[in-house]
Design an enzyme around this catalytic site. Structure first.
Site, PDB file in Angstrom:
ATOM      1  N   LYS A  51      50.530  44.879  41.603  1.00 35.97           N
ATOM      2  CA  LYS A  51      50.775  44.408  40.231  1.00 35.97           C
ATOM      3  C   LYS A  51      51.690  45.380  39.501  1.00 35.97           C
ATOM      4  CE  LYS A  51      46.383  41.954  40.268  1.00 35.97           C
ATOM      5  NZ  LYS A  51      44.964  41.837  39.862  1.00 35.97           N
ATOM      6  N   GLN A  95      40.631  45.346  36.680  1.00 38.16           N
ATOM      7  CA  GLN A  95      40.518  44.798  38.030  1.00 38.16           C
ATOM      8  C   GLN A  95      39.048  44.526  38.375  1.00 38.16           C
ATOM      9  OE1 GLN A  95      43.093  43.842  39.911  1.00 38.16           O
ATOM     10  NE2 GLN A  95      41.797  43.166  41.600  1.00 38.16           N
ATOM     11  N   ASP A 118      44.758  38.005  32.053  1.00 35.32           N
ATOM     12  CA  ASP A 118      44.003  37.339  33.122  1.00 35.32           C
ATOM     13  C   ASP A 118      43.490  35.965  32.670  1.00 35.32           C
ATOM     14  OD1 ASP A 118      43.792  38.664  35.619  1.00 35.32           O
ATOM     15  OD2 ASP A 118      42.441  40.171  34.775  1.00 35.32           O
TER      16      ASP A 118
HETATM   17  N1  GUN Z   1      40.071  40.399  41.293  1.00 36.67           N
HETATM   18  C1  GUN Z   1      40.422  39.359  42.088  1.00 36.67           C
HETATM   19  N2  GUN Z   1      41.279  38.539  41.447  1.00 36.67           N
HETATM   20  C2  GUN Z   1      41.479  39.073  40.229  1.00 36.67           C
HETATM   21  C3  GUN Z   1      42.271  38.690  39.120  1.00 36.67           C
HETATM   22  O1  GUN Z   1      42.968  37.667  39.108  1.00 36.67           O
HETATM   23  N3  GUN Z   1      42.217  39.518  38.040  1.00 36.67           N
HETATM   24  C4  GUN Z   1      41.452  40.632  38.017  1.00 36.67           C
HETATM   25  N4  GUN Z   1      41.461  41.358  36.907  1.00 36.67           N
HETATM   26  N5  GUN Z   1      40.696  41.017  39.032  1.00 36.67           N
HETATM   27  C5  GUN Z   1      40.722  40.230  40.124  1.00 36.67           C
END
Ligand code: GUN
Length: 289
Positions: A51, A95, A118
């Site tokens: 990311k 995350q 998100d």
């Molecule tokens: N863990 C797995 N997928 C995601 C996501 O799309 N966002 C976040 N913050 N954590 C995740």
């Protein structure tokens, strides 16, 4: 045919880089994504690194906030408060999963909904359900974009979503419904024969359960669009250092029946990151009025 998320991500990030440059030129503001990673889960560390690399590629900044695994709930919430108050930060990504014992709902509810790239905050979930989304959660947004860019219109189609998580299954079902598909949601409590029947009738199949080869290839309808959200690492075979990454669908068996199918890796995963970048630009624009 293969739904190539990696190639599409490249195109989307290229376009976003142009948009970010124009935005920064016009406003003097560089969009910034804060990434919060609690503990040392290796898979999460890999995702967060991807990311941050994507931020670089599109000309955004990322601020990385790694916290030790023994961080308290109060410390994490205090960090979220700080990021909420920081005008230089436009997007906040905590995350998931958080270490055992932490309450992720409380943390997600604390993120400023205008920085919730998100799309997990209850107010953003509500807006999405009402078809007035502020931020569409990245993975289901990526699924819809893959369909759109491949000329696949869900209108009038039978869609089956396997999995009902707040991150993928549920929002994917909402988005497909908004796109005029007729949607069946199945999950761990769906009787096996009903699950099979729902998969067999699906023109569009979205699978997000996190279990390797959960859907046998022979269940896939001839010509169906198969979107495999799962990323599972198998145990290493003899002679292998690390196990293979596979999806939730038995790709080898499904490939010959499907009209379109996403590979794992290289299908949905790259799209999630592209959509996160897009959401971060949306946040920066909205916060820079
Ligand atoms: N863990 C797995 N997928 C995601 C996501 O799309 N966002 C976040 N913050 N954590 C995740």
């Amino acid at each position: 045919m293969i739904l190539d998320g990696k190639a599409l991500r490249k195109r989307i990030l290229g376009n976003l880089a142009g948009e970010v440059a124009a935005f920064t030129e016009a406003t003097g503001v560089t969009p910034c994504l804060a990434t919060v990673l609690v503990g040392g889960d290796p898979a999460s560390a890999v995702y967060v690194r991807s990311k941050r690399r994507a931020c670089e590629r599109v000309g955004m900044t990322s601020r990385h906030l790694p916290l030790p695994g023994d961080t308290t709930q109060a410390q994490l919430e205090a960090l979220v408060d700080e990021l909420n108050a920081d005008p230089k930060v436009h997007g906040i990504l905590v995350q998931l999963p958080l270490p055992a014992g932490m309450d992720s709902d409380t943390v997600l509810n604390r993120i400023d909904p205008h920085k919730d790239v998100d799309g997990f905050h209850p107010s953003n979930v509500g807006l999405l359900a009402l078809k007035k989304a502020r931020f569409v959660p990245c993975t289901p947004a990526g699924v819809m974009r893959l369909l759109e860019e491949s000329g696949i219109d869900p209108k009038g189609k039978m869609a089956t979503v396997v999995g009902r998580s707040a991150i993928v299954g549920l929002p994917a079902a909402l988005l497909l419904t908004h796109a005029h598909a007729t949607v069946t949601i199945t999950h761990s409590r769906t009787p096996k024969d009903e699950l099979e029947a729902a998969v067999r009738r699906a023109d569009i199949l979205v699978v997000a359960v996190g279990r390797p080869h959960f859907v046998p290839g022979e269940w896939v309808k001839e010509g169906a669009v198969v979107i495999d959200v799962g990323i599972n690492r198998l145990d290493p075979a003899p002679g292998e250092e690390t196990g293979r990454l596979v999806g939730d669908v038995d790709f080898e068996a499904a490939e010959s029946r499907a009209g379109w199918i996403t590979p794992v890796p290289g299908g949905v995963g790259p799209m999630t990151i592209a959509m996160l970048m897009s959401n971060t630009l949306v946040a920066a624009r909205a916060l820079t009025q």
